[in-house]
Design an enzyme around this catalytic site. Structure first.
Site, PDB file in Angstrom:
ATOM      1  N   HIS A  50       0.848  -1.193   0.000  1.00 39.58           N
ATOM      2  CA  HIS A  50       0.000   0.000   0.000  1.00 39.58           C
ATOM      3  C   HIS A  50       0.883   1.242   0.000  1.00 39.58           C
ATOM      4  O   HIS A  50       1.883   1.296   0.708  1.00 39.58           O
ATOM      5  CB  HIS A  50      -0.893   0.006   1.244  1.00 39.58           C
ATOM      6  CG  HIS A  50      -1.632   1.291   1.479  1.00 39.58           C
ATOM      7  ND1 HIS A  50      -1.330   2.134   2.519  1.00 39.58           N
ATOM      8  CD2 HIS A  50      -2.641   1.886   0.798  1.00 39.58           C
ATOM      9  CE1 HIS A  50      -2.132   3.188   2.494  1.00 39.58           C
ATOM     10  NE2 HIS A  50      -2.940   3.061   1.451  1.00 39.58           N
ATOM     11  N   SER A  51       0.540   2.221  -0.831  1.00 39.75           N
ATOM     12  CA  SER A  51       1.154   3.534  -0.806  1.00 39.75           C
ATOM     13  C   SER A  51       2.676   3.451  -0.962  1.00 39.75           C
ATOM     14  O   SER A  51       3.167   2.866  -1.926  1.00 39.75           O
ATOM     15  CB  SER A  51       0.751   4.252   0.490  1.00 39.75           C
ATOM     16  OG  SER A  51       1.015   5.620   0.413  1.00 39.75           O
ATOM     17  N   GLN A  52       3.439   4.013  -0.005  1.00 39.25           N
ATOM     18  CA  GLN A  52       4.898   3.940  -0.080  1.00 39.25           C
ATOM     19  C   GLN A  52       5.385   2.520  -0.282  1.00 39.25           C
ATOM     20  O   GLN A  52       6.351   2.274  -1.002  1.00 39.25           O
ATOM     21  CB  GLN A  52       5.522   4.494   1.206  1.00 39.25           C
ATOM     22  CG  GLN A  52       5.491   5.992   1.355  1.00 39.25           C
ATOM     23  CD  GLN A  52       6.078   6.396   2.695  1.00 39.25           C
ATOM     24  OE1 GLN A  52       5.588   6.014   3.758  1.00 39.25           O
ATOM     25  NE2 GLN A  52       7.142   7.177   2.668  1.00 39.25           N
TER      26      GLN A  52
END
Length: 290
Positions: free
Chosen positions: A121-123
């Site tokens: 997720h994300s980073q």
């Protein structure tokens, strides 16, 4: 991976994704070192939890899934927001975090010794590509929720336009990947901006100049990439899967509202329908991983 902890009373995704041993990894670099950064409570409101009122991008008005109510809904003073804010920790700014995470996760996969499914997720999305590239035989599939992006340059989400900030110079990562033909410098990818975007309120994408270099280590790994309806990521989320598919990696890009998962923001594991999101992931895995 990067997965935020749901507020009290909300089910963890790891409790919904059953059927095998699950390792929940945190970001290496989330430690007390120099050059650290952290989101303020006000920034959390503006980017994640009160975006219907404070978000400065067009899709923000579609947010409906915050798991709380009352006059301070999604803001400081809301017990659910306050619990979420307490989970925030400092992270290592700059380029060192990617290498630290790659080294740590290679060690973890080598220790496990059997193929895994990556949920990022994300980073953490960037780190998933790097891990799979380094240990392709130890990764069966990747599910990524709004991975780090977009490629090449940063985006001003209020203006829906690229800025001059460099971003993911190696296409989908900030570190080198194994391309064929081999790439010794990211400039060899010869990124070209699409002439137009795929629709309103999203940016066109930087893709390789054809013929494209292929990510040979990832070509046999199925990928699901999901994008939330109200997230600021929607402005550029289509670009990572376009890059992956161009590089020979079979990547299914799903706008979550198209499968009945409406009104979500970037931290979707916090939202009221997070269990339904997890069920969608499991259904996809049942179809694509054997």
């Amino acid at each position: 991976m990067k997965i935020s902890t749901p507020p009290a009373g909300r089910g963890l995704w790891k409790s919904r994704l059953r059927g095998g041993l699950l390792y929940a990894a945190v970001l290496a670099g989330v430690v007390l070192l120099c050059n650290l950064a952290i989101r303020t409570a006000k920034n959390l409101e503006q980017v994640f939890t009160d975006i219907g009122a404070q978000g400065n991008w067009p899709q923000a008005k579609k947010f409906t899934q915050w798991p709380g109510d009352g006059p301070n809904k999604g803001k400081m003073g809301d017990p659910i927001f306050d619990a979420f804010a307490k989970t925030q920790v400092q992270f290592l700014a700059g380029g060192k975090q990617a290498q630290l995470n790659l080294d740590a996760h290679i060690a973890l996969l080598d220790m496990i010794g059997t193929p895994v499914i990556l949920l990022t997720h994300s980073q953490g999305g960037e780190f998933g590509w790097q891990i799979a590239d380094a240990r392709p035989k130890l990764v069966k599939a990747i599910i990524t929720a709004e991975p780090a992006g977009p490629p090449i340059k940063g985006v001003d989400i209020a203006k829906i336009a690229y800025n001059q900030n460099a971003n993911l110079s190696w296409g989908v990562t900030s570190l080198p990947l194994h391309y064929d033909p081999a790439v010794n410098d990211p400039s060899e990818l010869q990124p070209v901006l699409e002439e137009k975007s795929e629709g309103p309120d999203v940016v066109p994408c930087y893709l390789q100049k054809e013929p494209a270099h292929k990510l040979t280590n990832l070509k046999d790994i199925p990928v699901l990439d999901v994008s939330a309806e109200a997230s600021y990521h929607r402005i550029f989320d289509s670009c990572i899967p376009k890059c992956m598919n161009q590089a020979g990696v079979k990547t299914e890009y799903v706008k979550m509202e198209d499968v009945g998962l409406t009104g979500n923001e970037h931290e979707m594991m916090l939202d009221k329908n997070s269990d339904e999101i997890a069920k969608f992931f499991v259904t996809w895995l049942d179809k694509h991983v054997h």
